[in-house]
Scaffold this motif. Structure first.
Motif, mmCIF file in Angstrom:
data_model
loop_
_atom_site.group_PDB
_atom_site.id
_atom_site.type_symbol
_atom_site.label_atom_id
_atom_site.label_comp_id
_atom_site.label_asym_id
_atom_site.label_seq_id
_atom_site.Cartn_x
_atom_site.Cartn_y
_atom_site.Cartn_z
ATOM 1 N N LYS A 194 67.251 57.745 23.321
ATOM 2 C CA LYS A 194 67.913 57.653 21.613
ATOM 3 C C LYS A 194 69.226 58.560 21.825
ATOM 4 O O LYS A 194 69.098 59.480 22.790
ATOM 5 C CB LYS A 194 66.844 58.443 20.914
ATOM 6 N N ASP A 259 63.479 68.351 22.262
ATOM 7 C CA ASP A 259 62.178 68.235 21.531
ATOM 8 C C ASP A 259 62.013 67.107 20.886
ATOM 9 O O ASP A 259 62.649 66.958 19.795
ATOM 10 C CB ASP A 259 61.565 69.449 21.059
ATOM 11 N N GLU A 294 51.036 66.864 28.680
ATOM 12 C CA GLU A 294 50.039 66.864 27.506
ATOM 13 C C GLU A 294 50.635 66.631 26.242
ATOM 14 O O GLU A 294 51.710 67.223 25.848
ATOM 15 C CB GLU A 294 49.404 68.234 27.597
ATOM 16 N N ASP A 295 50.440 65.630 25.470
ATOM 17 C CA ASP A 295 50.873 65.412 24.287
ATOM 18 C C ASP A 295 49.791 64.465 23.565
ATOM 19 O O ASP A 295 49.858 63.184 24.082
ATOM 20 C CB ASP A 295 52.243 64.988 24.094
ATOM 21 N N ILE A 297 49.535 62.674 21.179
ATOM 22 C CA ILE A 297 49.890 61.600 20.300
ATOM 23 C C ILE A 297 50.474 60.497 21.324
ATOM 24 O O ILE A 297 50.312 59.276 20.730
ATOM 25 C CB ILE A 297 50.973 62.184 19.315
ATOM 26 N N LEU A 300 48.914 56.958 20.991
ATOM 27 C CA LEU A 300 48.852 56.198 19.956
ATOM 28 C C LEU A 300 50.324 55.577 19.853
ATOM 29 O O LEU A 300 50.499 54.670 19.244
ATOM 30 C CB LEU A 300 48.796 57.293 18.731
ATOM 31 N N GLU A 301 51.372 56.321 20.660
ATOM 32 C CA GLU A 301 52.665 55.539 20.412
ATOM 33 C C GLU A 301 52.932 54.379 21.260
ATOM 34 O O GLU A 301 53.846 53.568 20.792
ATOM 35 C CB GLU A 301 53.764 56.759 20.670
ATOM 36 N N LEU A 303 50.626 52.072 21.127
ATOM 37 C CA LEU A 303 50.277 51.056 20.105
ATOM 38 C C LEU A 303 51.166 50.692 19.365
ATOM 39 O O LEU A 303 51.497 49.526 18.877
ATOM 40 C CB LEU A 303 49.144 51.740 19.331
ATOM 41 N N GLU A 304 52.145 51.893 19.192
ATOM 42 C CA GLU A 304 53.295 51.437 18.132
ATOM 43 C C GLU A 304 54.254 50.358 18.717
ATOM 44 O O GLU A 304 55.090 49.796 18.061
ATOM 45 C CB GLU A 304 54.118 52.793 17.991
ATOM 46 N N ILE A 306 53.797 47.696 20.455
ATOM 47 C CA ILE A 306 53.395 46.451 20.038
ATOM 48 C C ILE A 306 54.032 45.819 18.827
ATOM 49 O O ILE A 306 53.924 46.449 17.898
ATOM 50 C CB ILE A 306 51.787 46.196 19.943
ATOM 51 N N ARG A 407 58.935 48.177 9.258
ATOM 52 C CA ARG A 407 59.791 49.310 9.557
ATOM 53 C C ARG A 407 61.069 49.004 9.893
ATOM 54 O O ARG A 407 61.803 49.707 10.794
ATOM 55 C CB ARG A 407 59.058 50.173 10.198
ATOM 56 N N LYS B 125 53.834 70.402 21.179
ATOM 57 C CA LYS B 125 54.976 70.316 20.190
ATOM 58 C C LYS B 125 54.804 69.260 19.210
ATOM 59 O O LYS B 125 54.970 69.708 18.016
ATOM 60 C CB LYS B 125 56.182 70.010 20.915
ATOM 61 N N ARG B 126 54.413 68.151 19.445
ATOM 62 C CA ARG B 126 54.181 67.012 18.466
ATOM 63 C C ARG B 126 53.310 67.420 17.399
ATOM 64 O O ARG B 126 53.212 67.352 16.429
ATOM 65 C CB ARG B 126 54.140 65.735 19.171
ATOM 66 N N LYS B 151 52.952 54.540 12.981
ATOM 67 C CA LYS B 151 52.955 53.238 12.488
ATOM 68 C C LYS B 151 52.691 53.181 10.918
ATOM 69 O O LYS B 151 53.377 52.600 10.195
ATOM 70 C CB LYS B 151 52.125 52.389 13.286
ATOM 71 N N GLN B 159 45.911 61.528 12.832
ATOM 72 C CA GLN B 159 46.384 62.535 13.965
ATOM 73 C C GLN B 159 46.342 63.881 13.437
ATOM 74 O O GLN B 159 46.097 64.772 14.066
ATOM 75 C CB GLN B 159 47.929 62.236 14.238
#
Lengths: 713, 180
Positions: A194, A259, A294-295, A297, A300-301, A303-304, A306, A407, B125-126, B151, B159
């Motif tokens: 990005k 970050d 380690e994160d 989330i 799940l991302e 999945l995003e 797709i 989106r 962090k997230r 999403k 979350q």
């Protein structure tokens, strides 16, 4: 758990004064009467306040930095002024002393004394100044130290010049970070960066303009071994889907990732396996150790990413030309109606006559509307092949749609359409045609509870080629000769027969074979599907349809979908585009079948796409004693998976620590002595107390590379 | 800049600016800690803690600053440091006047939050960002989903629950280890 959530929400509303008076009173009495609720309330307050501390500390830290920089500016400003004044004073004194060289000794002496004292004060201030400097240098060197620990990578002896030759050269890519960038590396890795993703670690500022990106890809075993990489995370064995070394620099300064703007990495793979995760590597004692990024989330991302959104829930449905209304619901309705009308207008129901069918007919159709609005991936199922052929034909006639949007991005939208019509006996051809509007067509097939497998039939693997083929053919006595096996291998190469992996139980992989539809359609294969869905080959009925008892015993539901005909990566492209991509010399689409692991990293440096191996086999300690080792490095390469284990050398013993027994492995030993390379490999099966000898042969670097390349799959 | 101006900065939500001004008082606090046997890093921690407590108290409506910022920060710092050193005798505690007791309580209270803070620092962090957006920016899940690219708001909500749960687990284990 549900009440717990409600409680938390209630407390949150109370703390933010969102409750009505009555609710507030209720809440307060509840606090007094319900002890458990009270403690939950207290705990939550502690949490919210703790969280606030994080925020306050950030502010304080900012203030502190501003304060200290201000202080230093002041001090350095003052010292510069002082030094300037002193220099002026000094030159003044010096000049005067030069101008009056003949003046008497007394006055000269006093002047000299004076200058000495001023010199002294000057020294004081410079000392003060240098303190400032060393402070800043210190922080610099700290950065450098941590940097070298991540990159330092030396095992093949001390001669660095030859080491450069043996190491893979990184690709140097120049990118402009003021825009979003997508990079495709030589071996197929795709990086999505990005804009403004990098910061300068010294100033904490976002980097703009051009930067240099160095990327080294390690997919091939030879590359992995030559870089002395291994796949271990804190003693646990990993299976890798590719390793990378990424480094970003601007004007020689190593950059870091900001970050919240991770780089998305797509690792190409031929054989997708579940539970791949990203690891970061650190070198210690000549071996690399991978630590899970380690994160929570992250999963799940994935999945995003797709980009397929069902018709029922997509924010803006794809629309049939002419259905461009304002409201999404209206568009949805209009599009559904238009598709149904189109089908009934063009479907030739006469096809149904003479097939020996009567009564209600149902043709299930699934297709997708891609990001360009084209109808792709058409699949139809009907009681008779002729019927599904006709449905195929009509669906192919559908005009280009306006693509669906989720989106702000155009997405692929799958659409399910059952076609229902009736054939009322052979004599009176009364037909009613109808395509049904099932309320939410795709609700039945949610991707979460079923895997899409591109195939016609699934067969689980058993040991042995002959048995495997017989199993696939559902015929215990099927004649399998060498000619047939050759053919079979050939079809495998052409991917008409394909091996896929299934996850039978969590963490247990099973292989299965799939006969693909084109195999039956191709001339000369002698495979044929009969109308009752059984398969023949040369008149010999080799497959009877599955019945319930024969369905593979996997815990997950398997769903049959057509193979994406034209896909480059995860993105569906038109046939023309795909052909062009194939013709491009740099394109890797031909060599690697196009499926990717999509993961995000928030770190640079060594990155590895891996999964843990939780084998249920016996674990043994594996130690090798080798006499003529002379400090060679020995790695263990697994044949069944992409995994390399390192060894730790102490007192003539190579320790591989705990590994699973009965694995087919290749031990690769590389030794450097007197500027010469020696090399040997040993094929073996792991068992306790191994007795092995290496016969080291001298080898040139070029040859070594070639030999190692033979290990590549 | 007078204390009054700094108070106005706090009220306008320009917390970082106010902190910057207050940092002028730091050398004097540093002297206090150094005189009581601490080093520079200790002084920094103590001052930071004092600022946090000050900020928290300013945010509660019934708090009134009766003395100057310096006096207040000085007395808070004194207690923070003695608390770190654990050298407050019973006798000293009994001799505290009403105002000191208040300050002391604030210091003790803050220690609980400290533990929670450490828990948050460990959850990634997230997760932290997500919880900050929800609890302090008071953003709706819909907006959070937009900002953090989830999403749907449902995923954001889910979350948030998971993150909070994780933080609580860490907090509880920490609390146990502190108490034992």
């Amino acid at each position: 758990m549900e009440t717990y959530n409600q409680h938390i929400e209630l407390i949150h509303s109370y703390l933010n004064n969102l409750l009505s008076k009555e609710e507030q009173l209720n809440f307060e009495t509840k606090l007094k009467t319900n002890l458990e609720f009270n403690s939950l309330y207290e705990e939550h307050i502690v949490f919210v306040n703790g969280l606030e501390r994080v925020k306050i500390k950030e502010d304080i830290f900012k203030a502190q930095r501003a304060y200290t920089t201000q202080k230093w500016i002041k001090i350095s400003g003052i010292s510069i002024i002082v030094i300037g004044a002193l220099v002026m004073l000094y030159t003044l004194v010096f000049n005067t002393s030069e101008i009056e060289p003949t003046s008497n000794n007394d006055s000269l002496n006093t002047i000299l004394v004076d200058s000495v004292t001023t010199k002294k004060t000057e020294r004081d201030t410079t000392i003060d100044h240098s303190e400032v400097k060393t402070d800043s240098i210190k922080t610099d060197s700290e950065v450098e130290v941590s940097y070298t620990t991540t990159t330092a990578n030396k095992k093949f002896g001390s001669v660095s010049e030859t080491q450069v030759n043996i190491q893979k050269k990184p690709q140097n890519i120049k990118i402009d970070v003021t825009n979003d960038t997508i990079i495709k590396c030589k071996e197929g890795t795709i990086l999505k960066i990005k804009k403004g993703a990098f910061i300068n670690p010294n100033t904490q500022q976002i980097v703009t303009g051009k930067i240099n990106l160095n990327v080294t890809e390690y997919y091939k075993l030879s590359d992995i071994l030559l870089a002395n990489l291994s796949t271990v995370s804190h003693g646990k064995q990993l299976e890798t889907g590719g390793m990378l070394y990424i480094e970003a620099k601007q004007n020689g300064t190593a950059l870091e990732l900001k970050d919240g703007t991770p780089i998305e990495i797509q690792f190409p793979t031929t054989n997708k396996k579940p539970e791949m995760q990203l690891f970061s590597g650190q070198w210690s004692n000549d071996n690399i150790n991978w630590t899970l990024q380690e994160d929570v989330i992250d999963d799940l991302e994935i999945l995003e990413d797709i980009v397929e959104v069902p018709f029922g829930i997509v924010e803006q449905v794809p629309t049939f030309p002419g259905c461009e209304a304002e409201d999404n619901e209206t568009r949805k309705k209009c599009t559904k109606n238009a598709i149904s009308k189109f089908m009934s207008r063009n479907f030739n129901t006469d096809i149904g006559i003479g097939l020996g069918l009567s009564g209600k007919q149902r043709i299930n159709c699934i297709f997708k509307i891609d990001q360009d609005g084209n109808v792709v991936f058409i699949q139809t199922r009907a009681a008779h092949p002729r019927l599904s052929e006709e449905a195929d034909r009509v669906l192919n006639l559908l005009p280009q749609f306006n693509p669906g949007v989720q989106r702000g991005k155009t997405v692929i939208v799958p659409y399910a359409l059952p076609i229902l019509f009736e054939i009322e006996g052979e004599q009176n051809n009364v037909r009613q045609f109808q395509t049904d509007l099932v309320a939410e067509p795709l609700d039945v097939i949610q991707p979460s509870d079923s895997i899409a497998v591109e195939m016609d039939s699934i067969y689980t693997e058993r040991r042995g080629m002959v048995e495997l083929i017989r199993e696939v053919m559902h015929d215990k006595d099927f004649p399998v000769d060498s000619l047939f096996i050759q053919e079979w291998e050939n079809y495998k190469k052409q991917r008409l027969i394909r091996q896929i992996t299934l996850e039978a139980k969590p963490n247990v992989m099973e292989w299965a074979y799939v006969l693909r539809k084109p195999l039956f359609e191709m001339q000369g294969t002698k495979f044929k599907i009969l109308e009752d869905d059984s398969i023949t080959r040369g008149g010999h009925i080799v497959r009877v349809p599955w019945d319930a008892t024969k369905v593979p015993t996997t815990t997950r539901l398997l769903r049959l979908v057509p193979k994406q005909k034209f896909s480059a990566g995860r993105v569906a492209v038109t046939a023309d585009k795909f052909d062009k991509l194939l013709e491009e010399p740099n394109s890797d689409i031909s060599s690697r079948d196009v499926s990717y692991y999509v993961l995000k990293t928030s770190n640079l440096g060594w990155i590895n796409c891996d999964r843990f191996i939780n084998g249920q086999t016996k674990r043994i300690k594996y130690k090798l004693k080798i006499k003529n080792a002379d400090g060679a490095s020995i790695s263990m390469v697994f044949k069944s998976m992409n995994s390399v284990l390192p060894s730790w050398y102490t007192n003539g013993v190579y320790d591989f620590q705990t590994i699973s027994a009965g694995e087919d492995v290749v031990l690769v030993a590389i030794k450097r002595k007197d500027d010469k390379l020696y090399y040997d490999t040993v094929d073996t099966t792991t068992k306790a107390n191994p007795q092995l000898d290496f016969d080291f042969k001298e080898i040139s670097i070029g040859d070594l590379k070639q030999v190692l390349e033979t290990l590549n799959r | 800049m007078s204390d009054q101006d700094i108070l106005v900065l706090f009220k306008n939500g320009q917390r970082d600016k106010a902190f910057k001004k207050l940092y002028r008082l730091y050398p004097r606090i540093e002297k206090l800690v150094l005189s009581k046997g601490g080093n520079k890093a200790d002084a920094n921690d103590v001052f930071q803690e004092a600022l946090i407590i000050l900020n928290r108290n300013l945010e509660t409506s019934n708090f009134k600053l009766t003395s100057s910022f310096y006096t207040y920060l000085y007395s808070v710092s004194r207690f923070v440091w003695s608390d770190i050193q654990k050298n407050l005798s019973k006798q000293q505690l009994q001799q505290l006047n009403a105002q000191d007791v208040e300050v002391f309580q604030a210091v003790i209270e803050e220690k609980k939050y400290q533990l929670a803070e450490h828990a948050f620092l460990e959850i990634g962090k997230r997760c932290q960002q997500l919880l900050q957006l929800f609890y302090h920016k008071a953003m709706s899940f819909h907006d959070i989903a937009n900002v953090m690219q989830f999403k749907s708001s449902k995923i954001a909500k889910n979350q948030k629950y998971k993150c909070l749960q994780k933080a609580k687990d860490i907090y509880k284990t920490k609390l146990k280890s502190v108490q034992s």
